[in-house]
Design a protein around this motif. Structure first.
Motif, mmCIF file in Angstrom:
data_model
loop_
_atom_site.group_PDB
_atom_site.id
_atom_site.type_symbol
_atom_site.label_atom_id
_atom_site.label_comp_id
_atom_site.label_asym_id
_atom_site.label_seq_id
_atom_site.Cartn_x
_atom_site.Cartn_y
_atom_site.Cartn_z
ATOM 1 N N LYS A 181 0.862 -1.168 0.118
ATOM 2 C CA LYS A 181 -0.058 0.062 0.053
ATOM 3 C C LYS A 181 0.771 1.350 -0.100
ATOM 4 C CE LYS A 181 -4.234 1.989 2.406
ATOM 5 N NZ LYS A 181 -5.208 1.729 3.407
ATOM 6 N N ASP A 182 0.692 2.362 -0.837
ATOM 7 C CA ASP A 182 1.614 3.317 -1.067
ATOM 8 C C ASP A 182 1.322 4.452 -0.170
ATOM 9 O OD1 ASP A 182 2.709 2.335 -3.416
ATOM 10 O OD2 ASP A 182 1.291 3.658 -4.578
ATOM 11 N N ASP A 183 2.325 4.648 0.681
ATOM 12 C CA ASP A 183 2.189 5.813 1.801
ATOM 13 C C ASP A 183 1.781 7.347 0.874
ATOM 14 O OD1 ASP A 183 3.282 4.220 3.518
ATOM 15 O OD2 ASP A 183 5.218 4.739 3.040
ATOM 16 N N ILE A 230 1.693 14.381 -2.897
ATOM 17 C CA ILE A 230 2.838 14.113 -3.477
ATOM 18 C C ILE A 230 2.976 12.934 -4.234
ATOM 19 C CG2 ILE A 230 5.276 13.774 -2.914
ATOM 20 C CD1 ILE A 230 4.749 15.248 -0.610
ATOM 21 N N SER A 231 2.831 12.651 -5.301
ATOM 22 C CA SER A 231 2.946 11.845 -6.243
ATOM 23 C C SER A 231 4.118 10.617 -5.863
ATOM 24 C CB SER A 231 3.166 11.741 -7.541
ATOM 25 O OG SER A 231 4.180 12.464 -8.072
ATOM 26 N N SER A 232 3.852 9.461 -6.352
ATOM 27 C CA SER A 232 5.047 8.406 -6.219
ATOM 28 C C SER A 232 6.555 8.633 -6.713
ATOM 29 C CB SER A 232 4.744 7.105 -6.337
ATOM 30 O OG SER A 232 3.358 6.524 -5.824
ATOM 31 N N THR A 286 14.890 13.086 1.667
ATOM 32 C CA THR A 286 13.873 12.973 0.564
ATOM 33 C C THR A 286 12.447 13.110 1.035
ATOM 34 O OG1 THR A 286 13.992 10.751 0.230
ATOM 35 C CG2 THR A 286 15.500 12.076 -1.282
ATOM 36 N N TYR A 287 11.488 13.207 0.534
ATOM 37 C CA TYR A 287 9.884 12.742 0.924
ATOM 38 C C TYR A 287 9.815 11.631 1.391
ATOM 39 C CZ TYR A 287 8.583 17.422 -0.828
ATOM 40 O OH TYR A 287 8.659 18.517 -1.210
ATOM 41 N N SER A 288 10.693 10.775 0.450
ATOM 42 C CA SER A 288 10.378 9.266 1.115
ATOM 43 C C SER A 288 11.221 8.860 2.410
ATOM 44 C CB SER A 288 11.352 8.296 -0.085
ATOM 45 O OG SER A 288 11.124 6.961 0.072
ATOM 46 N N GLU A 304 10.244 0.349 -5.758
ATOM 47 C CA GLU A 304 10.872 0.887 -4.542
ATOM 48 C C GLU A 304 12.216 1.652 -4.948
ATOM 49 O OE1 GLU A 304 10.596 0.832 -0.574
ATOM 50 O OE2 GLU A 304 9.158 0.089 -2.074
ATOM 51 N N LYS A 305 12.714 1.365 -5.859
ATOM 52 C CA LYS A 305 14.103 2.259 -6.111
ATOM 53 C C LYS A 305 13.608 3.478 -6.767
ATOM 54 C CE LYS A 305 16.725 -1.686 -7.837
ATOM 55 N NZ LYS A 305 17.523 -2.227 -9.034
ATOM 56 N N ARG A 306 12.456 3.918 -7.425
ATOM 57 C CA ARG A 306 11.962 5.000 -7.948
ATOM 58 C C ARG A 306 11.595 5.862 -6.754
ATOM 59 N NH1 ARG A 306 9.621 2.121 -12.136
ATOM 60 N NH2 ARG A 306 7.598 2.077 -10.912
ATOM 61 N N GLU A 307 10.761 5.233 -5.974
ATOM 62 C CA GLU A 307 10.218 6.090 -4.791
ATOM 63 C C GLU A 307 11.409 6.459 -3.734
ATOM 64 O OE1 GLU A 307 6.891 4.600 -2.787
ATOM 65 O OE2 GLU A 307 5.685 4.418 -4.835
ATOM 66 N N THR A 308 12.290 5.445 -3.425
ATOM 67 C CA THR A 308 13.458 5.917 -2.259
ATOM 68 C C THR A 308 14.407 6.860 -3.211
ATOM 69 O OG1 THR A 308 14.453 3.902 -2.710
ATOM 70 C CG2 THR A 308 12.834 3.855 -1.013
ATOM 71 N N GLY A 309 14.576 6.662 -4.472
ATOM 72 C CA GLY A 309 15.728 7.107 -4.995
ATOM 73 C C GLY A 309 16.959 6.490 -4.940
#
Length: 223
Positions: free
Chosen positions: A56-58, A73-75, A88-90, A128-133
């Motif tokens: 589930k996306d935060d 804030i988008s993914s 980061t936001y993540s 997960e890579k994209r969202e966390t960076g």
């Protein structure tokens, strides 16, 4: 209450004071943050709903007083810088360990006198890579305190590395709690920026924190 000091590669610094509250609920954690100063960003705020379930996306919303509205804030934006800092936001949400693979690199490693496990973590999915960076991280976990005391993360874009270190770790209500965090972003041998987060005051189990404190309406109301 926290003091955030952001220093760029040229040595110029900006100081910001932030108020933050969080509460556990069935299924996750909610956090709301308000910028107290300087005056030009006062009442800028962020609301995060951090779900325990990894599938589930935060949810995160940012409120900018100049726009008089909050924006989700988008993914794709979660790996971006939070208010010009090295966070980061993540970074503002906790990760589901089931979304990562782990490898014990060293059973014993020393960091500032702390005996630690050195663990490598890698996200399992491109999402997960994209969202966390981050493509991977090395994490030093204190064996005594069971919290990260140092992290080295490889940033997905820009060939950058982030270093995070916690210090002034004291117990608050019996819980080991870092009172200072320093993050620096490095590209090659050049430090691009540094963010130091110093906790001015911390309360755990404060009965004044209510579930009604965590909503978009409250976000837009300000301090």
């Amino acid at each position: 209450r926290m003091q955030m000091t952001i220093t760029d590669g040229a040595g110029r610094s900006r100081v910001r004071v932030v108020q933050s509250r969080s509460i556990d609920f069935k299924g996750g954690t909610k956090q709301i943050m308000f910028f107290e100063s300087p005056a030009d960003i006062r009442n800028t705020a962020m609301l995060s709903i951090d779900y325990d379930a990894g599938d589930k996306d935060d949810d995160q919303w940012l409120y900018l007083p100049s726009l008089h509205k909050s924006t989700r804030i988008s993914s794709s934006d979660k790996s971006g810088s939070f208010m010009g800092s090295d966070f980061t936001y993540s970074d503002m949400t906790q990760k589901d360990p089931r979304n990562y693979t782990y490898k014990l690199l060293k059973p014993s490693a020393q960091v500032s006198g702390e005996d630690c496990w050195l663990i490598e973590s890698r996200p399992k999915t491109d999402k997960e890579k994209r969202e966390t960076g981050y493509v991977k991280s090395m994490v030093w976990i204190s064996k005594e305190k069971l919290i990260p005391v140092q992290v080295k993360s490889w940033v997905r874009e820009g060939k950058k590395i982030k270093f995070m270190k916690t210090s002034d770790i004291r117990q608050v209500n019996g819980i080991w709690t870092p009172h200072k965090m320093a993050v620096r972003t490095v590209r090659g041998k050049k430090v691009q920026s540094t963010t130091v987060l110093k906790f001015l005051s911390i309360k755990i189990g404060d009965p004044s924190v209510k579930a009604t404190d965590f909503s978009q309406r409250r976000l837009e109301k300000g301090i």
